[in-house]
Design a protein around this motif. Structure first.
Motif, PDB file in Angstrom:
ATOM      1  N   ALA A  95       0.812  -1.103  -0.127  1.00 49.88           N
ATOM      2  CA  ALA A  95      -0.199  -0.126  -0.319  1.00 49.88           C
ATOM      3  C   ALA A  95       0.992   1.277   0.322  1.00 49.88           C
ATOM      4  O   ALA A  95       1.931   0.688   0.574  1.00 49.88           O
ATOM      5  N   GLY A  96      -0.026   2.285  -0.469  1.00 51.59           N
ATOM      6  CA  GLY A  96       0.985   3.566  -0.346  1.00 51.59           C
ATOM      7  C   GLY A  96      -0.061   4.903   0.324  1.00 51.59           C
ATOM      8  O   GLY A  96      -0.899   4.801   0.469  1.00 51.59           O
ATOM      9  N   ILE A  97       0.506   5.574   0.751  1.00 56.68           N
ATOM     10  CA  ILE A  97       0.795   7.057   1.413  1.00 56.68           C
ATOM     11  C   ILE A  97       0.920   7.968   0.469  1.00 56.68           C
ATOM     12  O   ILE A  97       2.269   8.098   0.827  1.00 56.68           O
ATOM     13  N   ASP A  98       0.058   9.210   1.365  1.00 49.35           N
ATOM     14  CA  ASP A  98       1.001  10.293   0.326  1.00 49.35           C
ATOM     15  C   ASP A  98      -0.164  10.657   1.767  1.00 49.35           C
ATOM     16  O   ASP A  98      -0.896  11.182   1.798  1.00 49.35           O
ATOM     17  N   LEU A  99       1.160  12.060   1.908  1.00 49.27           N
ATOM     18  CA  LEU A  99       0.656  12.721   3.052  1.00 49.27           C
ATOM     19  C   LEU A  99       1.309  14.586   2.809  1.00 49.27           C
ATOM     20  O   LEU A  99       2.885  14.192   1.846  1.00 49.27           O
TER      21      LEU A  99
END
Length: 121
Positions: A95-99
């Motif tokens: 999974a990925g997270i952009d913040l």
């Protein structure tokens, strides 16, 4: 969530948040990382409305600091973005997270790392 006397919380993105998100995406510092050129409110609305209506991933949230919206985070399964997954040789289940911290007044306080730790807990 709190850090001392400071409130930290996450709220699901809504239609009312889109003008703020559009402003943040057009900020020079955010553009360094999400550099897709200037984005109109219509483009942001078209891109994110299906997400908060539950039609398509990713899950998107507004990050709050001390009672006010201050940042943005989204989570996504890399398999939903096959071209990118191939580019980084992603494995099944990744999974990925952009913040990003959208509000300039709260940058440089370590909020991104705090939000990320709290979000994944």
């Amino acid at each position: 969530m709190t850090r001392g006397a400071v409130e930290i919380r996450f709220a699901s993105l809504t239609h009312a948040d889109l003008p703020r998100i559009a402003t943040w995406f057009n900020d020079a510092l955010v553009q360094q990382w999400y550099g897709k050129g200037q984005r109109t409110l219509e483009e942001i609305t078209g891109r994110y409305t299906p997400n908060f209506e539950g039609q398509v991933p990713p899950r998107c949230f507004l990050l709050h600091f001390d009672g006010a919206p201050a940042g943005f985070i989204k989570t996504y399964r890399l398999c939903d973005y096959p071209e990118y997954a191939r580019m980084i040789d992603a494995q099944e289940g990744w999974a990925g997270i952009d913040l990003f911290v959208g509000e300039p007044r709260v940058r440089g306080r370590g909020l991104a790392s705090l939000w990320l730790r709290r979000f994944v807990d």
